[in-house]
Design a protein around this motif. Structure first.
Motif, PDB file in Angstrom:
ATOM      1  N   ILE A 189       8.543  14.212  -5.091  1.00 45.86           N
ATOM      2  CA  ILE A 189       9.022  15.106  -6.139  1.00 45.86           C
ATOM      3  C   ILE A 189       9.517  14.252  -7.297  1.00 45.86           C
ATOM      4  N   THR A 190       8.899  14.419  -8.463  1.00 47.91           N
ATOM      5  CA  THR A 190       9.284  13.632  -9.631  1.00 47.91           C
ATOM      6  C   THR A 190       9.690  14.549 -10.781  1.00 47.91           C
ATOM      7  N   HIS A 191      10.317  13.931 -11.763  1.00 46.79           N
ATOM      8  CA  HIS A 191      10.639  14.669 -12.980  1.00 46.79           C
ATOM      9  C   HIS A 191       9.388  14.798 -13.846  1.00 46.79           C
ATOM     10  N   HIS A 192       8.736  13.698 -14.141  1.00 53.18           N
ATOM     11  CA  HIS A 192       7.559  13.721 -15.008  1.00 53.18           C
ATOM     12  C   HIS A 192       6.295  14.034 -14.202  1.00 53.18           C
ATOM     13  N   PRO A 193       5.477  14.937 -14.684  1.00 59.86           N
ATOM     14  CA  PRO A 193       4.228  15.264 -13.978  1.00 59.86           C
ATOM     15  C   PRO A 193       3.234  14.110 -14.038  1.00 59.86           C
ATOM     16  N   LEU A 194       2.623  13.804 -12.902  1.00 61.69           N
ATOM     17  CA  LEU A 194       1.570  12.788 -12.895  1.00 61.69           C
ATOM     18  C   LEU A 194       0.333  13.308 -13.613  1.00 61.69           C
ATOM     19  N   ILE A 195       0.035  14.582 -13.428  1.00 61.24           N
ATOM     20  CA  ILE A 195      -1.076  15.226 -14.153  1.00 61.24           C
ATOM     21  C   ILE A 195      -0.460  16.025 -15.295  1.00 61.24           C
ATOM     22  N   PHE A 196      -0.690  15.584 -16.512  1.00 56.09           N
ATOM     23  CA  PHE A 196      -0.070  16.232 -17.658  1.00 56.09           C
ATOM     24  C   PHE A 196      -1.113  16.909 -18.549  1.00 56.09           C
ATOM     25  N   LYS A 197      -2.114  16.159 -18.956  1.00 55.29           N
ATOM     26  CA  LYS A 197      -3.194  16.717 -19.754  1.00 55.29           C
ATOM     27  C   LYS A 197      -4.387  17.051 -18.860  1.00 55.29           C
ATOM     28  N   SER A 198      -5.280  17.877 -19.371  1.00 55.35           N
ATOM     29  CA  SER A 198      -6.479  18.239 -18.614  1.00 55.35           C
ATOM     30  C   SER A 198      -7.316  17.002 -18.336  1.00 55.35           C
ATOM     31  N   LEU A 199      -7.827  16.895 -17.099  1.00 56.28           N
ATOM     32  CA  LEU A 199      -8.678  15.766 -16.724  1.00 56.28           C
ATOM     33  C   LEU A 199     -10.137  16.134 -16.962  1.00 56.28           C
ATOM     34  N   LYS A 200     -10.821  15.347 -17.778  1.00 55.76           N
ATOM     35  CA  LYS A 200     -12.244  15.587 -18.049  1.00 55.76           C
ATOM     36  C   LYS A 200     -13.137  14.735 -17.155  1.00 55.76           C
ATOM     37  N   SER A 201     -12.520  13.767 -16.480  1.00 53.90           N
ATOM     38  CA  SER A 201     -13.246  12.942 -15.508  1.00 53.90           C
ATOM     39  C   SER A 201     -12.242  12.458 -14.475  1.00 53.90           C
ATOM     40  N   PHE A 202     -12.747  11.876 -13.390  1.00 52.68           N
ATOM     41  CA  PHE A 202     -11.865  11.359 -12.346  1.00 52.68           C
ATOM     42  C   PHE A 202     -12.283   9.935 -12.009  1.00 52.68           C
ATOM     43  N   ASP A 203     -12.137   9.068 -12.996  1.00 54.41           N
ATOM     44  CA  ASP A 203     -12.441   7.650 -12.850  1.00 54.41           C
ATOM     45  C   ASP A 203     -11.249   6.971 -12.191  1.00 54.41           C
ATOM     46  N   THR A 204     -11.413   6.548 -10.953  1.00 57.81           N
ATOM     47  CA  THR A 204     -10.284   6.023 -10.180  1.00 57.81           C
ATOM     48  C   THR A 204      -9.868   4.617 -10.601  1.00 57.81           C
ATOM     49  N   THR A 205     -10.488   4.088 -11.654  1.00 60.73           N
ATOM     50  CA  THR A 205     -10.014   2.829 -12.223  1.00 60.73           C
ATOM     51  C   THR A 205      -9.111   3.081 -13.432  1.00 60.73           C
ATOM     52  N   SER A 206      -8.927   4.346 -13.793  1.00 58.69           N
ATOM     53  CA  SER A 206      -8.108   4.672 -14.954  1.00 58.69           C
ATOM     54  C   SER A 206      -6.947   5.569 -14.539  1.00 58.69           C
ATOM     55  N   TYR A 207      -5.931   5.632 -15.391  1.00 59.91           N
ATOM     56  CA  TYR A 207      -4.751   6.471 -15.152  1.00 59.91           C
ATOM     57  C   TYR A 207      -5.040   7.895 -15.629  1.00 59.91           C
ATOM     58  N   PRO A 208      -4.600   8.930 -14.906  1.00 63.73           N
ATOM     59  CA  PRO A 208      -3.814   8.921 -13.680  1.00 63.73           C
ATOM     60  C   PRO A 208      -4.650   9.031 -12.402  1.00 63.73           C
ATOM     61  N   ALA A 209      -5.985   9.014 -12.546  1.00 55.94           N
ATOM     62  CA  ALA A 209      -6.849   9.187 -11.372  1.00 55.94           C
ATOM     63  C   ALA A 209      -6.620   8.093 -10.338  1.00 55.94           C
ATOM     64  N   ASN A 210      -6.291   6.866 -10.801  1.00 57.47           N
ATOM     65  CA  ASN A 210      -6.049   5.783  -9.849  1.00 57.47           C
ATOM     66  C   ASN A 210      -4.869   6.087  -8.932  1.00 57.47           C
ATOM     67  N   LEU A 211      -3.827   6.715  -9.476  1.00 50.87           N
ATOM     68  CA  LEU A 211      -2.655   7.045  -8.665  1.00 50.87           C
ATOM     69  C   LEU A 211      -2.869   8.327  -7.852  1.00 50.87           C
ATOM     70  N   ILE A 212      -3.575   9.280  -8.425  1.00 46.78           N
ATOM     71  CA  ILE A 212      -3.883  10.516  -7.700  1.00 46.78           C
ATOM     72  C   ILE A 212      -4.709  10.206  -6.452  1.00 46.78           C
ATOM     73  N   ALA A 213      -5.703   9.333  -6.607  1.00 49.26           N
ATOM     74  CA  ALA A 213      -6.563   8.962  -5.483  1.00 49.26           C
ATOM     75  C   ALA A 213      -5.751   8.338  -4.354  1.00 49.26           C
ATOM     76  N   LYS A 214      -4.775   7.510  -4.715  1.00 52.81           N
ATOM     77  CA  LYS A 214      -3.951   6.857  -3.689  1.00 52.81           C
ATOM     78  C   LYS A 214      -3.082   7.874  -2.960  1.00 52.81           C
ATOM     79  N   LEU A 215      -2.566   8.853  -3.678  1.00 49.27           N
ATOM     80  CA  LEU A 215      -1.783   9.907  -3.029  1.00 49.27           C
ATOM     81  C   LEU A 215      -2.645  10.710  -2.064  1.00 49.27           C
TER      82      LEU A 215
END
Length: 244
Positions: free
Chosen positions: A61-87
């Motif tokens: 549970i965090t204060h700031h959302p990890l996903i804030f803007k709409s994701l148009k791709s899910f490139d796991t070498t870029s933010y925030p997809a790299n952290l989402i993938a790990k979760l």
């Protein structure tokens, strides 16, 4: 094991998600209501180090959302997809308590931290001063309460009789205050043109930094959850900035 649905409903009671700003993205961002979790971790940010240290099936549970803007791709070498993938790999869930928690708890906690008893006004904490002061003297007193903070000052060179307080980056709410006479607005992330606009209205501003105004989020939420029978562990987020 407890389900996400139960804690999510509890969080909604503490700070209703429908109180978030229209541009915000608070709530359950990763996982489902039917998922189970082993432990609750509280942090300001879902950053790489915190996620790396999470145990599998944790609820973050965090204060700031990890996903804030709409994701148009899910490139796991870029933010925030790299952290989402790990979760997802760790089967961890993520809930954000952002502007809804600001309005119900964090702005007030920040105001108290810097020494003000305040009233809520459309998400802003307003306080009348017992005696008029200057912008510089006000900044010095806040510095005593926040010694690690670097305070950026915009001084309208007018007597200060009231303060408006919003944690994070809250200067956009300045326009909601009709009576700006003798006002000093305290927040974070002040921009150059915002400062110029404030000066044109005779308003002083103290920028205490985004991180320093919100770093107590986990402690505030932990105390609330403990009273409700939940055990939550704090993971400390670090300020990404340092100054020479």
């Amino acid at each position: 094991m407890p389900k996400i649905a139960t804690i999510l409903d509890t969080l909604n009671q503490i700070s209703p998600f429908d109180r978030q700003e229209s541009w915000d993205n608070s709530g359950l961002l990763i996982g489902s209501r039917e998922d189970e979790y082993d432990q609750i971790i509280l942090a300001l940010e879902a950053d790489y180090k915190i996620i790396e240290n999470l145990k599998p099936k944790s609820l973050l549970i965090t204060h700031h959302p990890l996903i804030f803007k709409s994701l148009k791709s899910f490139d796991t070498t870029s933010y925030p997809a790299n952290l989402i993938a790990k979760l997802i790999q760790k089967q961890c869930s993520h809930i954000a308590m952002h502007t809804n928690f600001d309005s119900t708890h964090l702005n007030e906690a920040f105001a108290q931290k810097i020494g003000f008893e305040s009233n809520d006004f459309h998400g802003i904490r307003l306080a009348k001063l017992k005696a008029p002061t200057t912008t510089i003297e006000l900044a010095k007193n806040i510095k005593k309460a926040m010694p690690s903070s670097t305070i950026k000052i915009t001084d309208a060179n007018k007597e200060i009789t009231q303060v408006g307080i919003v944690c994070g980056s809250g200067l956009s709410l300045l326009s909601d205050i009709e009576d700006k006479k003798g006002l000093c607005f305290i927040s974070g992330d002040l921009k150059y043109h915002e400062a110029m606009a404030a000066l044109s209205m005779g308003v002083s501003i103290l920028d205490v930094g985004h991180y320093d105004s919100e770093c107590h989020f986990a402690e505030v939420l932990q105390r609330i959850l403990q009273k409700m029978g939940y055990k939550a562990i704090i993971a400390q987020s670090k300020n990404p900035f340092y100054y020479l």
